[in-house]
Motif scaffolding. Structure first.
Motif, short mmCIF file in Angstrom:
data_model
loop_
_atom_site.label_atom_id
_atom_site.label_comp_id
_atom_site.label_asym_id
_atom_site.label_seq_id
_atom_site.Cartn_x
_atom_site.Cartn_y
_atom_site.Cartn_z
N ASP A 126 0.83 -1.21 0.00
CA ASP A 126 0.00 0.00 0.00
C ASP A 126 0.86 1.26 0.00
OD1 ASP A 126 -2.27 -1.46 0.03
OD2 ASP A 126 -2.62 -1.31 2.18
N TYR A 127 1.94 1.23 0.80
CA TYR A 127 2.79 2.42 0.87
C TYR A 127 3.51 2.64 -0.45
CZ TYR A 127 2.10 1.57 5.87
OH TYR A 127 1.58 1.34 7.10
N LYS A 164 3.83 5.60 -5.63
CA LYS A 164 3.69 5.63 -7.09
C LYS A 164 2.62 6.64 -7.52
CE LYS A 164 5.03 0.98 -8.45
NZ LYS A 164 4.41 -0.33 -8.59
N VAL A 165 1.49 6.62 -6.79
CA VAL A 165 0.40 7.52 -7.18
C VAL A 165 0.80 8.98 -6.99
CG1 VAL A 165 -1.88 8.28 -6.47
CG2 VAL A 165 -1.46 5.88 -6.86
N LEU A 166 1.56 9.24 -5.91
CA LEU A 166 2.02 10.62 -5.69
C LEU A 166 3.19 10.95 -6.59
CD1 LEU A 166 1.87 10.93 -1.80
CD2 LEU A 166 0.10 11.41 -3.46
N LYS A 167 3.72 9.96 -7.30
CA LYS A 167 4.87 10.12 -8.19
C LYS A 167 6.07 10.67 -7.44
CE LYS A 167 4.38 10.81 -12.66
NZ LYS A 167 4.06 9.61 -13.41
N LEU A 168 6.40 10.05 -6.29
CA LEU A 168 7.58 10.47 -5.54
C LEU A 168 8.83 10.07 -6.32
CD1 LEU A 168 6.71 9.39 -1.90
CD2 LEU A 168 6.40 11.60 -2.96
N ASN A 171 2.34 1.78 -3.35
CA ASN A 171 1.33 2.31 -4.26
C ASN A 171 1.13 3.81 -4.03
OD1 ASN A 171 0.83 0.02 -5.65
ND2 ASN A 171 -1.02 -0.55 -4.53
N VAL A 172 1.12 4.22 -2.76
CA VAL A 172 0.99 5.65 -2.46
C VAL A 172 2.14 6.40 -3.10
CG1 VAL A 172 1.11 7.36 -0.63
CG2 VAL A 172 -0.29 5.34 -0.33
N LYS A 195 11.15 8.99 2.49
CA LYS A 195 9.85 9.30 3.09
C LYS A 195 8.99 8.05 3.28
CE LYS A 195 9.60 13.90 3.30
NZ LYS A 195 9.36 14.97 2.36
N VAL A 196 9.24 7.01 2.48
CA VAL A 196 8.36 5.84 2.56
C VAL A 196 9.10 4.57 2.98
CG1 VAL A 196 6.76 4.38 1.28
CG2 VAL A 196 6.82 6.82 0.82
#
Lengths: 368, 282
Positions: A261-262, A267-271, A264-265, A279-280
Motif C-alpha cells: 500500500d505504501y 507511485k500515485v504521488l509520483k515520488l 502504491n501511495v 519518506k516511505v
C-alpha cells in the motif's frame, strides 16, 4: 498533546520498569493488589540473585578445598610430611604466597573490585599530577612546534572500559555506515540481492578470529611505513565487519518487505527515488533496521573481547588476557570482575538501543 | 472523443505457471464531468480495474485512453482514494497531505503549499487533528485525510476504490455528502467503485455492474435520472429510484445465482495469522 514526563514513563520507555515498583515501595504508593506484582518483580529477582551468590560461594569453597588437598598431597609425595605440614599451615593462615589457584569466591571478587577502583583513583591522581606538572612545559613545546609530552603510564581498569567502549562504538559506526546503505540497495534491487546473496551467506558465519586475521593482513600492508599504533584501527574494523551482518540482512529484509500500500501511495504521488526511499521505504523499515542494529551492537560487544585480546589493543579483552597471563593471587578474581562489568555494560547497551528505537520508530502494531 | 476510454481490456495474472484471467473484454467510456459508479461483488476484480485506470497496472491486452492518450504509469491528473486509506503512519495528517501537495506543485513556495494543506484539511473538517498521526484517528477521519490528500493535488479526475467500504452507515452517509459536495463545486470527473447499490444510485450519474471474476466483464449500464442535489429520504419514495434500484439488484442477484451454480465446488481457506516482526525481537 503534551505529556508530562514522569519517572514511570521514562523507565518504562527504557525497558527498566522494575525501578518504578521499587520507587513505589519507598513512597508508600504500593496498593494491596500491587503486592503480588511487587513480589514477582522485586522479591523474586533479589532472591534469585542471593541464591546465585550462595551457590557460587559454596562451589568456589569446594573447588578451593579440592585444589588445597591436591597441593598438600603433592607436597607430601614430593617433599615429605614436614613440607606438607608447612604448606597446610601456610594455606590456613591465608598467606598469599601459597593460596590454591581456582574459582574465586564472591567476597574475593568484591574485594578485587574495590582494589581495582582504588588502583584507578591512584592512577588518575597520578595522571592529573603529571598533566599539571607538564602543562607549562607542553605549552612551550607546542609554541616551539614540538609534540606535547603525554602520559604514558599504565591504564587503569576504568580507562580500559572506556577504551573498549570507544572500540565498540567505532566498530558499530563502521557496521552502520556499511550495512544500512548496502542493505537498502540490496533490498530495493532483486538483481543486487541475488548477486550479494552468496557473499552474505558465506561471510556471515565466519569467526571473529578469522576476521581479525584478515583485517590484520590488509591493514598491516596499508599502514606500511607508518609509525602509528595500528592495533585500535585493526580491532575496530574487525569488530565492525564481524557484527554488521545482522543489520545488513535485517535492513535488506525490511526494505524489500515494505507494505505494498505504501509503495502504491509513493507511485500515485509520483515520488522521486530519493523521496521514496527517505519518506516511505526507510520509515517503514525502521523497526526491522533497529532490530538488526540491536543485534549488531550486542555481537560487537561480544566479539570485542576476543578481538582486543588478539590485537593487543587496550581494553577489557586485553585486561582479561593480561590478568590470566599474570597469574597473581587475585588475577582470577579480577577476571570475574571484568566478566560482570562486560555483562552489565552489554545489558546497558541493549537498553540504550531499545530506548533509541522507541524514540525514532512509530508503533507498527497499531498502525494502518 | 471521450474523456476516459477503456477498449477491449483483458488482464491476466500469472501465478506458478497457471494463468487467471481476471478481467476480460472491458469496454467503458466516461465523459468529462461525469460521475460513474461501478458496482460489483467483492473479489470481482474491481481493484484491478481501478489500478488499470490509475496506471498502477498495465492491461495484458487492450488500451486505456485518458483524454485520447494511452495511460502510462500514474499521473497527478488522476487522483486516487484507496480502499484501505493507505496513509503513512509515521507522518501526521498535515504531513501526509503536504507530501502529496509538494509533489503536485513542486514550484510553489512552502507557505503556499502549507496554505493549500490547511484549506483541504479544513474542507474535510479535520483542522483540530492536523498534527495527529493516523493511528490516533477513527476510520472515518482517516478516510477523510485520504480524501483531502487526493483532492489537494487538484486532479482532473478522482478515482475512488471502495472509499467508504470499511465505515459505519452514519459516517458513510456524511462522507458521501462531503464527496458529492466537493465534486459538485469543482465539477471533476469521478469514478466510484463500490459494492453498495444505494451508494451508487445516490452519488452517480450512471451505474455499471461488474460481472464477477474470473473473466469479469462489465454488464449493461443503468442511467440514474434523478435531479441533483439528491435527498436520501425523498429519494426512497421516488418511483424512478425504486425502478432503477430494483433493476440493478435483480441483475446482480441473477449473476449471483449463476455464480453459485458455477461454484458448487468448495474451497477450504488455510488458517493464517499475520506475522508480528516487531514484538518478536523485543
Amino acid at each position: 498533546m503534551k505529556q508530562s514526563l514522569t519517572l514511570g514513563k521514562v523507565t518504562k520507555f527504557m525497558g527498566l520498569g522494575f525501578l518504578t515498583t521499587i520507587k513505589d515501595l519507598f513512597t508508600g504508593k504500593l496498593e494491596k493488589e500491587d503486592f503480588k506484582n511487587f513480589l514477582r518483580k522485586v522479591v523474586v529477582p533479589i532472591a534469585s540473585i542471593l541464591l546465585f551468590i550462595g551457590l557460587w560461594h559454596m562451589g568456589s569453597k569446594s573447588l578451593y578445598n579440592i585444589e588445597a588437598e591436591f597441593k598438600i598431597e603433592k607436597a607430601l609425595n614430593d617433599q615429605g610430611p614436614a613440607a606438607a605440614e608447612a604448606l597446610r599451615t601456610c594455606i590456613a593462615s591465608g598467606d598469599s604466597s601459597c593460596q590454591p589457584n581456582t574459582l574465586p569466591s564472591p567476597s574475593q571478587v568484591w574485594s578485587s573490585y574495590q582494589s581495582l577502583l582504588r588502583d584507578h583513583n591512584i592512577i588518575s591522581a597520578d595522571k592529573a599530577a603529571f598533566i599539571e606538572k607538564t602543562a607549562a612545559l607542553n605549552e612551550k613545546r607546542l609554541a616551539e612546534g614540538k609534540d606535547a609530552i603525554v602520559y604514558t603510564g599504565r591504564p587503569s581498569f576504568v580507562d580500559q572500559i572506556f577504551r573498549s567502549l570507544q572500540t565498540v562504538f567505532a566498530g558499530f559506526l563502521l557496521a552502520l555506515l556499511i550495512a544500512v546503505p548496502l542493505g537498502i540497495f540490496i533490498g530495493l534491487s532483486p538483481t543486487l540481492k541475488s548477486s550479494f546473496n552468496w557473499f552474505i551467506q558465506i561471510f556471515k558465519p565466519v569467526s571473529p578470529v578469522v576476521w581479525y586475521l584478515l583485517v590484520f593482513m590488509i591493514v598491516k600492508t596499508l599502514l606500511i611505513g607508518s609509525s602509528e599504533d595500528s592495533s585500535f584501527t585493526i580491532s575496530f574494523i574487525s569488530v565492525g565487519l564481524c557484527s554488521m551482518w545482522a543489520t545488513l540482512v535485517n535492513t535488506a529484509m525490511g526494505v524489500s518487505s515494505v507494505d505494498k500500500d505504501y509503495i502504491n501511495v509513493a507511485k500515485v504521488l509520483k515520488l522521486g527515488p530519493f523521496q521514496k526511499i527517505f519518506k516511505v521505504v526507510l520509515p517503514s523499515s525502521l523497526p526491522l533496521i533497529f532490530t538488526g542494529l540491536k543485534i549488531t551492537l550486542s555481537v560487537a560487544w561480544m566479539v570485542l573481547i576476543a578481538i582486543e585480546l588478539l590485537a593487543q589493543s587496550p581494553g577489557l579483552g586485553l585486561f582479561v588476557w593480561e590478568e590470566f597471563q599474570n597469574g597473581a593471587n587475585d588475577s582470577n578474581a579480577k577476571i570475574i570482575v571484568a566478566m560482570f562489568v562486560i555483562g552489565i555494560i552489554g545489558f546497558l547497551l541493549d537498553r540504550l538501543m531499545l530506548t533509541i528505537q522507541n524514540w525514532v520508530s512509530f508503533d507498527k502494531t497499531d498502525a494502518i | 472523443m471521450a474523456y476516459l476510454e477503456l477498449n477491449n481490456i483483458y488482464k491476466t495474472y500469472e501465478q506458478g505457471g497457471s494463468e487467471t484471467e481476471v478481467l476480460s473484454n472491458i469496454n467503458l467510456t466516461i465523459e468529462e464531468g461525469e460521475f460513474v459508479a461501478i458496482v460489483g461483488f467483492t473479489g470481482s476484480g474491481k481493484t484491478t480495474l481501478v489500478n488499470l485506470i490509475n496506471g498502477l497496472l498495465e492491461p495484458t491486452k487492450g488500451e486505456v485512453l485518458f483524454k485520447g492518450k494511452p495511460v502510462q504509469g500514474t499521473s497527478h491528473e488522476r487522483g486516487v482514494i484507496f480502499q484501505n486509506y493507505s496513509l503513512l503512519p509515521w507522518l501526521t495528517v498535515g504531513q501526509n497531505v503536504y507530501m502529496a501537495v509538494k509533489e503536485a506543485f513542486p514550484k510553489k513556495s512552502k507557505s503556499e503549499l502549507n496554505a493549500i494543506v490547511a484549506d483541504y484539511v479544513e474542507m474535510v473538517s479535520l483542522t483540530p487533528a492536523i498534527n495527529k498521526r493516523p493511528k490516533e484517528l477513527s476510520g472515518g477521519m482517516r478516510q477523510r485525510v485520504a480524501v483531502a490528500r487526493a483532492l489537494a493535488m487538484k486532479p482532473e479526475m478522482i478515482i475512488m476504490d471502495e472509499p467508504l467500504g470499511a465505515l459505519d452507515a452514519l459516517t458513510r452517509g456524511n462522507l458521501q455528502d462531503e464527496i458529492l459536495n466537493i465534486w459538485g463545486k469543482e465539477k471533476r470527473t469521478a469514478l466510484l467503485i463500490t459494492n453498495d447499490v444505494d451508494e451508487g444510485i445516490y452519488m452517480a450519474d450512471r451505474i455499471i455492474p461488474l460481472r464477477p471474476g474470473p473473466n469479469a466483464t462489465l454488464g449493461p449500464e443503468f442511467k440514474i435520472d434523478l435531479d441533483r442535489p439528491r435527498d436520501k429520504t425523498e429519494m426512497n419514495d421516488n418511483p424512478n429510484f425504486k425502478n432503477t434500484r430494483n433493476a440493478i439488484i435483480e441483475y446482480l442477484m441473477d449473476i449471483g445465482a449463476e455464480r453459485k451454480v458455477e461454484a458448487s465446488e468448495g474451497f477450504v481457506l488455510p488458517e493464517l495469522t499475520p506475522k508480528d516482526f516487531v514484538n518478536r525481537f523485543k
